[in-house]
Write a protein that holds these residues in place. Structure first.
Motif, PDB file in Angstrom:
ATOM      1  N   ILE A 160       0.894  -1.178   0.000  1.00 53.47           N
ATOM      2  CA  ILE A 160       0.000   0.000   0.000  1.00 53.47           C
ATOM      3  C   ILE A 160       0.922   1.216   0.000  1.00 53.47           C
ATOM      4  CG2 ILE A 160      -1.674   1.352   1.349  1.00 53.47           C
ATOM      5  CD1 ILE A 160      -2.563  -1.302   2.629  1.00 53.47           C
ATOM      6  N   ILE A 161       0.631   2.161  -0.870  1.00 58.02           N
ATOM      7  CA  ILE A 161       1.403   3.417  -0.827  1.00 58.02           C
ATOM      8  C   ILE A 161       0.542   4.452  -0.111  1.00 58.02           C
ATOM      9  CG2 ILE A 161       2.527   5.238  -2.159  1.00 58.02           C
ATOM     10  CD1 ILE A 161       3.284   3.276  -4.239  1.00 58.02           C
ATOM     11  N   ALA A 162       1.133   5.094   0.909  1.00 55.93           N
ATOM     12  CA  ALA A 162       0.416   6.133   1.663  1.00 55.93           C
ATOM     13  C   ALA A 162       1.143   7.449   1.487  1.00 55.93           C
ATOM     14  CB  ALA A 162       0.370   5.750   3.132  1.00 55.93           C
TER      15      ALA A 162
ATOM     16  N   GLU B 244       5.475  13.413   3.194  1.00 54.24           N
ATOM     17  CA  GLU B 244       6.057  12.064   3.320  1.00 54.24           C
ATOM     18  C   GLU B 244       5.203  11.028   2.603  1.00 54.24           C
ATOM     19  OE1 GLU B 244       8.477  12.733   7.507  1.00 54.24           O
ATOM     20  OE2 GLU B 244       6.721  11.441   7.543  1.00 54.24           O
ATOM     21  N   LEU B 245       5.907  10.021   2.092  1.00 50.14           N
ATOM     22  CA  LEU B 245       5.256   8.911   1.383  1.00 50.14           C
ATOM     23  C   LEU B 245       5.762   7.619   2.011  1.00 50.14           C
ATOM     24  CD1 LEU B 245       4.994   8.351  -2.436  1.00 50.14           C
ATOM     25  CD2 LEU B 245       6.285   6.709  -1.075  1.00 50.14           C
ATOM     26  N   ALA B 246       4.855   6.644   2.219  1.00 52.09           N
ATOM     27  CA  ALA B 246       5.285   5.378   2.828  1.00 52.09           C
ATOM     28  C   ALA B 246       4.940   4.209   1.928  1.00 52.09           C
ATOM     29  CB  ALA B 246       4.609   5.207   4.175  1.00 52.09           C
TER      30      ALA B 246
ATOM     31  N   ILE C 191       0.410   5.359  10.560  1.00 50.35           N
ATOM     32  CA  ILE C 191       0.681   3.958  10.205  1.00 50.35           C
ATOM     33  C   ILE C 191       0.751   3.151  11.497  1.00 50.35           C
ATOM     34  CG2 ILE C 191       2.398   2.385   9.195  1.00 50.35           C
ATOM     35  CD1 ILE C 191       3.200   4.761   7.354  1.00 50.35           C
ATOM     36  N   GLY C 192       0.073   2.016  11.519  1.00 53.59           N
ATOM     37  CA  GLY C 192       0.136   1.119  12.674  1.00 53.59           C
ATOM     38  C   GLY C 192       1.081  -0.025  12.347  1.00 53.59           C
TER      39      GLY C 192
ATOM     40  N   LYS D  29       7.156  -4.788   6.521  1.00 56.57           N
ATOM     41  CA  LYS D  29       8.103  -3.676   6.350  1.00 56.57           C
ATOM     42  C   LYS D  29       7.377  -2.358   6.067  1.00 56.57           C
ATOM     43  CE  LYS D  29      11.727  -3.180   3.012  1.00 56.57           C
ATOM     44  NZ  LYS D  29      12.469  -3.919   2.056  1.00 56.57           N
ATOM     45  N   VAL D  30       7.866  -1.277   6.700  1.00 55.41           N
ATOM     46  CA  VAL D  30       7.350   0.063   6.356  1.00 55.41           C
ATOM     47  C   VAL D  30       8.553   0.942   6.024  1.00 55.41           C
ATOM     48  CG1 VAL D  30       6.151   2.111   7.214  1.00 55.41           C
ATOM     49  CG2 VAL D  30       5.367  -0.149   7.925  1.00 55.41           C
ATOM     50  N   GLU D  31       8.543   1.531   4.845  1.00 56.40           N
ATOM     51  CA  GLU D  31       9.625   2.454   4.481  1.00 56.40           C
ATOM     52  C   GLU D  31       9.013   3.829   4.189  1.00 56.40           C
ATOM     53  OE1 GLU D  31      12.960   0.387   1.895  1.00 56.40           O
ATOM     54  OE2 GLU D  31      10.954  -0.150   1.183  1.00 56.40           O
ATOM     55  N   VAL D  32       9.688   4.871   4.692  1.00 62.42           N
ATOM     56  CA  VAL D  32       9.145   6.226   4.492  1.00 62.42           C
ATOM     57  C   VAL D  32      10.152   7.065   3.687  1.00 62.42           C
ATOM     58  CG1 VAL D  32       8.256   8.290   5.645  1.00 62.42           C
ATOM     59  CG2 VAL D  32       7.827   6.029   6.645  1.00 62.42           C
ATOM     60  N   PHE D  33       9.621   7.870   2.782  1.00 60.15           N
ATOM     61  CA  PHE D  33      10.440   8.710   1.902  1.00 60.15           C
ATOM     62  C   PHE D  33       9.894  10.139   1.912  1.00 60.15           C
ATOM     63  CE2 PHE D  33      10.231   4.393   0.428  1.00 60.15           C
ATOM     64  CZ  PHE D  33      11.542   4.058   0.105  1.00 60.15           C
TER      65      PHE D  33
END
Ligand code: M6R
Length: 608
Positions: A169-171, A210-212, A180-181, A218-222
């Motif tokens: 999922i892109i947030a 921010e985009l996750a 984000i949980g 896994k959660v990655e944030v940019f």
């Protein structure tokens, strides 16, 4: 407004998303939709109307899968229909997007996309987003999303699901909240913590820009340039049960009855063993507060009513000239903010767009902002110089009740705090006042015992064509609040008015069918209220008095009477509002209204 939720993990996704949407329904409830990926294929279901319609449909024929996004809508562009419900899709229906916010340049974008051959099926601003992503897709979904959001003006929290990357999922967050949980082999994303708490109390709060990328493990944030950002996972101590109605029929009812405990909690936190008031987490220096020459309080709706009472007490006890502004007016009139001015914002949700814009206006003019909020990690909390949690606990009912009394209590405490800094009150005076505040919870308990009597009055007045609420001084804002409660949940026509001003026009509305609630506790303005009551009675209006226990004169003039226990006049707004909250609640029940989901409203007003 609008609530969004996403889930990826091993659980049955339809059910996780629907339970999540139920928790978010207070943010909008005119239509809802879900999209999931099952066996690599994107499927969706959307329905106009309350969530239950979608829920019943999914129970009969679930979409299935272990990854999905969902949305509950409060319409901004386009009427509440199935077509306008989210998620929205690209032409090939392989990209699904749920959006909270407003895309201001959507008309221009849509025109360009239509010219390129994209086919739109809704009237919404949001539908441009999946089409833009489709247009920009070149094998890398994250890149396509980054390229697309660079073209969007406005506010957006997005969750994106696509067959191009079926495990992710892109947030994305810009000016609309997203949390984000972080679970064990499962992760969630939502507009607030409430749908997440059933699964985990570990949160990552996305910031604007921010985009996750959210996968099950896994959660990655940019940032919006694509650069990776390290985020901290925070543990929250909000309890899942706080989002349940418990033994009550409605959240509003539960929240009205919770008020004594809420006030006890606030007092326990703020009044020290020395009998004085403390704001330990305060981030604005005491020296600055001691010098403040003017306060401007800006807020909306019920929070604005609390602010009006704040003005009375700040001027009376702290001797600080105080102005009160409706945020949507304040922000557009280029307010004069000089060096020793403090701007105060009051907001239950901490997300109200107009109040937030007022804060940004103040900060752009180098003015310090002190906020009272009820949601710890809200945007207003983040953007204020000092944000104080009003400690009402989660308020779910769209009609604000316990947050209002919590706002009043916090304003009393703030006044005592600043009054001491400014030496306009002695320590002894502050301690004596604090003792009086401590008696308030039990007085509220006494009023709540009258709920059966109020229910009977509500039956009597439910068919009135108009209800008028009158008050003077500190109880003029109480009258405004009584009228707002009634109209927003029962759709009954109601107005609040300063009793002395009533004869200058609105009294023409009174006849034998009209009910007039007169807020008239004992005190300096009681005699004046008696005169106003006679003026209404002479025109055959039916009087419901809210008066002090044992008041014979009020009982003689009123058709119906509700009592509050005796207390100092200045504290009466903390009590007089309680019977009016119950009155509105029971009238709405009598009229068969959906108390927690009144039509056209949403709890968190994140659009201007
Ligand atoms: O979250 P906020 O306190 O900023 O919200 C302000 C208003 O939208 C809110 O008080 C609204 O008027 C309520 N529905 C009143 O019950």
């Amino acid at each position: 407004m609008c609530g969004i939720v996403g889930y990826v993990g091993a659980k049955f996704v339809d059910s996780v998303l629907m339970v999540g949407l139920e928790r978010l329904e207070y943010r909008g409830y005119d239509s809802a939709g879900v999209a999931t990926i099952s066996n690599g294929e994107l499927g969706f279901r959307k329905k106009a109307g309350k969530l239950k319609i979608l829920d019943d449909n999914l129970k009969q024929s679930p979409l299935g899968g272990n990854i999905g996004i969902a949305h509950t809508r409060w319409a901004t562009h386009g009427v509440p229909t199935e077509q306008n419900a989210h998620p929205h899709f690209d032409c090939k229906r392989v990209i699904a997007v749920a959006h909270n916010g407003i895309i201001e340049n959507y008309t221009k974008l849509k025109e360009v996309l239509v010219n390129k051959g994209h086919v739109f099926i809704s009237e919404t601003d949001s539908e441009v987003i999946p089409h833009l992503i489709e247009e920009n897709f070149n094998g890398d979904l994250k890149e396509a999303v980054l390229k697309s959001i660079a073209e969007l003006d406005g506010s957006f929290a997005l969750v994106i699901l696509s067959e191009h990357q079926p495990d992710t999922i892109i947030a994305v967050r810009k000016k609309s909240p997203l949390v984000i949980g972080v679970g064990k082999d499962e992760n969630l994303v939502a507009s607030d913590e409430s749908p997440i708490l059933t699964h985990t109390n570990k949160m990552i709060y996305l910031e604007d820009g921010e985009l996750a990328l959210i996968k099950k493990d896994k959660v990655e944030v940019f940032d919006f340039t694509g650069k990776k950002i390290e985020k901290t996972v925070q543990e929250v101590d909000t309890k899942n049960e706080e989002f349940d109605k418990g033994k009550f029929d409605h959240f509003m009812q539960k929240e009205i009855f919770e008020q004594p405990e809420v006030i006890e909690r606030i007092l326990a936190e703020r009044i020290g063993e020395d009998g004085l008031v403390h704001f330990k987490e305060r981030k604005i220096k005491r020296e600055f507060l001691a010098k403040v020459g003017k306060i401007i309080i800006q807020a909306c709706g019920t929070s604005w009513h609390a602010a009006l009472i704040g003005k009375f007490i700040l001027e009376k006890y702290a001797r600080i000239p105080t102005e009160v502004e409706i945020s949507s007016e304040f922000r557009y009139r280029n307010p004069i903010l000089v060096g020793d001015t403090l701007v105060m914002a009051i907001s239950q949700s901490g997300e109200t767009a107009d109040t937030l814009a007022g804060i940004r206006e103040a900060k752009a003019k180098f003015t310090k902002v002190w906020s009272f909020i009820n949601v710890e990690n809200s945007t207003i909390a983040k953007e204020s110089d000092c944000a104080i949690n009003m400690l009402a606990g989660p308020e779910i009912g769209v009609a604000s009740t316990k947050a209002y009394t919590a706002q009043l209590m916090n304003l009393f405490l703030f006044t005592l705090y600043v009054a001491r800094l400014k030496y306009s009150m002695s320590n002894e005076q502050v301690s004596a006042f604090a003792l009086e505040l401590k008696a308030i919870p039990n007085k509220i308990r006494e009023i709540l015992k009258q709920s059966e009597k109020i229910k009977i009055f509500a039956k009597e007045y439910a068919a009135s064509p108009l209800m008028i609420f009158l008050g003077r001084g500190l109880n003029y804002p109480s009258a405004l609040e009584g009228a707002l409660k009634l109209k927003e949940i029962s759709y009954m026509h109601a107005i609040g008015y300063p009793a002395g001003e009533f004869k200058h026009g609105p009294i023409a509305l009174v006849d034998e069918k009209v009910g007039v609630v007169c807020v008239m506790p004992e005190g300096e303005l009681f005699e004046k209220m008696i005169s106003n009551v006679h003026e209404v009675k002479a025109r055959k209006g039916k009087i419901i008095a809210i008066a002090t226990e044992g008041d014979r004169r009020a009982a003689e003039v009123a058709d119906s009477i509700l009592y509050i226990p005796s207390c100092s006049e200045v504290l009466t707004p903390l009590l007089t509002v309680i019977p009016m909250q119950l009155f509105a609640y029971y009238i709405a029940i009598e009229k068969g209204c959906d108390v927690d989901r009144p039509r056209n409203l949403a709890k968190s007003v994140t659009v201007e």
